[in-house]
Design a protein around this motif. Structure first.
Motif, PDB file in Angstrom:
ATOM      1  N   GLU A  94       0.824  -1.197   0.000  1.00 40.22           N
ATOM      2  CA  GLU A  94       0.000   0.000   0.000  1.00 40.22           C
ATOM      3  C   GLU A  94       0.861   1.250   0.000  1.00 40.22           C
ATOM      4  O   GLU A  94       1.992   1.239   0.476  1.00 40.22           O
ATOM      5  CB  GLU A  94      -0.921   0.000   1.213  1.00 40.22           C
ATOM      6  CG  GLU A  94      -1.933  -1.134   1.228  1.00 40.22           C
ATOM      7  CD  GLU A  94      -2.856  -1.073   2.418  1.00 40.22           C
ATOM      8  OE1 GLU A  94      -3.730  -1.929   2.532  1.00 40.22           O
ATOM      9  OE2 GLU A  94      -2.677  -0.155   3.243  1.00 40.22           O
ATOM     10  N   SER A 118       2.490   4.747   0.880  1.00 40.07           N
ATOM     11  CA  SER A 118       2.887   5.386   2.129  1.00 40.07           C
ATOM     12  C   SER A 118       3.966   6.406   1.797  1.00 40.07           C
ATOM     13  O   SER A 118       4.621   6.310   0.744  1.00 40.07           O
ATOM     14  CB  SER A 118       3.418   4.357   3.123  1.00 40.07           C
ATOM     15  OG  SER A 118       4.651   3.855   2.674  1.00 40.07           O
ATOM     16  N   ASP A 144       6.870   6.669   3.099  1.00 45.33           N
ATOM     17  CA  ASP A 144       8.159   5.993   3.006  1.00 45.33           C
ATOM     18  C   ASP A 144       8.322   5.302   1.669  1.00 45.33           C
ATOM     19  O   ASP A 144       9.406   5.318   1.063  1.00 45.33           O
ATOM     20  CB  ASP A 144       8.300   4.964   4.138  1.00 45.33           C
ATOM     21  CG  ASP A 144       8.485   5.629   5.487  1.00 45.33           C
ATOM     22  OD1 ASP A 144       8.255   4.948   6.513  1.00 45.33           O
ATOM     23  OD2 ASP A 144       8.843   6.821   5.515  1.00 45.33           O
ATOM     24  N   GLU A 202      -1.328   5.187  -5.726  1.00 49.61           N
ATOM     25  CA  GLU A 202      -2.703   5.217  -5.242  1.00 49.61           C
ATOM     26  C   GLU A 202      -3.642   4.380  -6.100  1.00 49.61           C
ATOM     27  O   GLU A 202      -4.789   4.147  -5.711  1.00 49.61           O
ATOM     28  CB  GLU A 202      -3.191   6.662  -5.200  1.00 49.61           C
ATOM     29  CG  GLU A 202      -2.421   7.524  -4.181  1.00 49.61           C
ATOM     30  CD  GLU A 202      -2.825   8.978  -4.248  1.00 49.61           C
ATOM     31  OE1 GLU A 202      -3.576   9.330  -5.194  1.00 49.61           O
ATOM     32  OE2 GLU A 202      -2.390   9.745  -3.365  1.00 49.61           O
TER      33      GLU A 202
END
Length: 588
Positions: A84, A86, A88, A115
């Motif tokens: 997913e 993020s 980072d 996304e």
């Protein structure tokens, strides 16, 4: 023709990019591009890796991401199962694109593909792919005594590793000591990618060894006659001393070794513990060479090692009785009395005392051992003080203090204190009445009597020594504080250009005081070391009874106590579990 670069999530290449090694988690990585001047330092799991096929990716466990170089541009693709989105992850991918020197990167496009899983989006215009050079990870042990390096291969066409490059990488990481150049050379020349090799090793410090003394004469004299197998004492066979000649070598001193320091792979110094020099135990009538390495006898005579001091001494001999015609004796050496010693006399010797007759209510004081061949009847007035051992046929109604062992055939109504052991094993082998205290052990055939006479037996009692140690500790502290004050006074007086007479007198007084304090500190410190060792051995004491211990006897060992209420035969008493207990006698 399309050129794909996979961002391998497991840190190794995908099937289209074989040969990529798995990184070491948490390792610092020095990554180098084809242009050596463009190398950058990356830390942690987000640092990129490279593959010979041109497919590269961050080491952050992100399967399903891939770069595709096409005529229409450079595309970032994501397949199902990708992590997913993020911050980072976005940063790792952007860092990787920067490492790949991708021009005109559309950051918003990268965010968009993150996304929208299973998407494919243009992230940069069409351009030639830049191939990354070799990488390496370095792990330094927590104690900094070893460092390990893992080479990571370059992409196809990227800069290969070189020995100077790897050496510089280690230097940049602070690895400056114990570098294994042969291991690095082998790793680089054989292209040992993905293999953890020991790159550097520190050395541990080697502590020095203390100096030591070598005695060229025996120091194990018991100071007592030989005890025969049947329990009788053979007073004709003595083990008291050794004769030496003038200029004979008595002791040699071996110097202490400094040892060697150690270093960590980061070059941090690890100091060794240097050895301590041994002190020459020089006493009277001995000489030392200029370097204080050899001790020789100044005169011919007997040599003794008592109270950590080597001396050579003469003897004072009285053929008959020590009576009023002789008077008190105070002699620096040995004293030998051929007959008896009458009451009220005082005989002092810095070394040993030997009496062939009977001692009455006199006072005997010896720095060494005392031998009473016919015993002593003190009549509650006599006393004996020996720095070493005391040996007597019998002792009755006498106060005795010996720094070493006490050996006798019978002890009656006396107060004894021994810094070693008390042994009563002759024809009678009894201790009756009074009190006997020994630092190490007490052994006798019988203790007490059937009449129930109160008899105190104490072994390993360290109370007096602890009090003495406390006194010495406080005195050393006080003397050192006093020396600090003296030094300040001398420093103040030293700043004055000229001193009036009263200041000169003060300066001399302070200087003498400093010398006296220094001498006392040295003496007290030596006594403290000896006392501490004696206290540590206090709990080792035992009481051995080879026949019977009777009611009325109180046995104290270390901090425990046992009161005998019924006869006990053939027993050894010891301190165990905070109390005194007994079992079958350990001696035959």
């Amino acid at each position: 023709m399309e050129n794909h670069s996979n961002i391998a999530g497991d840190g190794r290449c995908n099937p289209t990019a074989p040969g990529i090694p798995e990184p070491i988690p948490g390792a610092d990585v020095k990554s180098r591009a084809s242009d050596p001047g463009e190398g950058q330092l990356h830390r942690g799991p987000d640092a990129p890796i490279s593959s010979e096929s041109g497919e590269t990716g961050p080491r952050n466990g992100l399967p399903g991401y891939r770069l595709s170089y096409e005529e229409d541009g450079v595309f970032l693709e994501v397949s199902p199962g990708a992590p997913e989105a993020s911050p980072d992850l976005e940063k790792a991918i952007l860092d990787y694109l920067g490492r790949k020197r991708l021009k005109n990167v559309q950051s918003e496009a990268v965010r968009g593909v993150l996304e929208n899983p299973s998407s494919r989006i243009l992230v940069a215009p069409s351009q030639e792919e830049f191939r990354l050079g070799w990488d390496a990870s370095v792990i330094v042990a927590e104690d900094e005594m070893s460092a390990y390096l893992t080479l990571i291969p370059p992409e196809d066409g990227g800069e290969p590793p070189s020995l100077p490059g790897v050496a510089q990488l280690l230097a940049d990481k602070g690895i400056v000591y114990g570098v294994d150049e042969q291991a690095l050379r082998r790793c680089v020349e054989n292209r040992e990618y993905g293999m953890e090799i020991p790159a550097a090793r520190g050395i541990f410090p080697v502590d020095g060894t203390d100096g030591k003394l070598v005695f060229h004469f025996s120091t194990d004299f018991t100071g007592a006659p030989v005890i025969l197998k049947d329990g009788r004492v053979d007073y004709r066979t003595m083990d008291l001393f050794e004769q030496v000649k003038a200029e004979q070598v008595l002791v040699t001193r071996e110097r202490a070794a400094e040892g060697s320091p150690g270093y960590t792979v980061r070059g941090r110094l690890l100091k060794q513990k240097p050895g301590k020099e041994a002190r020459m135990p020089a006493g009277k009538n001995v000489e030392l060479d200029e370097e204080r390495l050899v001790m020789t006898a100044k005169i011919s005579g007997r040599v003794d090692f008592v109270n950590h001091t080597v001396t050579v001494s003469d003897r004072f001999f009285v053929k008959g009785d020590a009576d009023l015609t002789v008077g008190n004796i105070d002699f620096d050496g040995d004293v030998v009395i051929g007959g008896n010693v009458i009451s009220e006399l005082t005989i002092k010797a810095t070394r040993n005392i030997e009496v062939n007759g009977v001692v009455e209510g006199a006072k005997l004081v010896a720095g060494g051992s005392i031998l009473l061949k016919s015993g002593m009847q003190g009549n509650d007035k006599g006393s004996v003080e020996a720095g070493g051992d005391l040996t007597a046929k019998y002792i009755e109604r006498t106060t005795v203090r010996a720094g070493g062992n006490i050996v006798a055939d019978a002890i009656l109504h006396c107060r004894l204190s021994s810094g070693g052991s008390i042994t009563v094993r002759g024809k009678y082998g009894c201790i009756i009445g009074g009190a006997a205290r020994a630092q190490n052990s007490i052994q006798a055939k019988s203790i007490g009597s059937s009449a129930g006479l109160k008899t105190g037996i104490e072994v390993g009692i360290a109370l007096e020594k602890r009090e003495r140690l406390s006194f010495l500790t406080n005195e050393v502290k006080r003397l050192r504080e006093e020396q600090d004050k003296f030094e300040k006074i001398l420093s103040y007086l030293g700043k004055m250009e000229s001193l009036p007479p009263e200041k000169e007198a003060l300066k001399r007084t302070v200087f003498v005081g400093m010398l006296q304090d220094k001498q006392k500190i040295s003496e007290y410190t030596a006594e403290m070391e000896k006392t501490e060792e004696e206290i540590r051995s206090a709990v080792k004491g035992k009481v051995h009874v080879m026949d019977t211990v009777y009611p009325g006897v109180r046995i104290a060992i270390s901090l425990g106590e046992y009161k005998v209420t019924s006869p006990i035969r053939f027993a050894t008493f010891r301190f165990s579990g905070k109390e005194v207990s007994f079992s079958a006698c350990e001696l035959e």
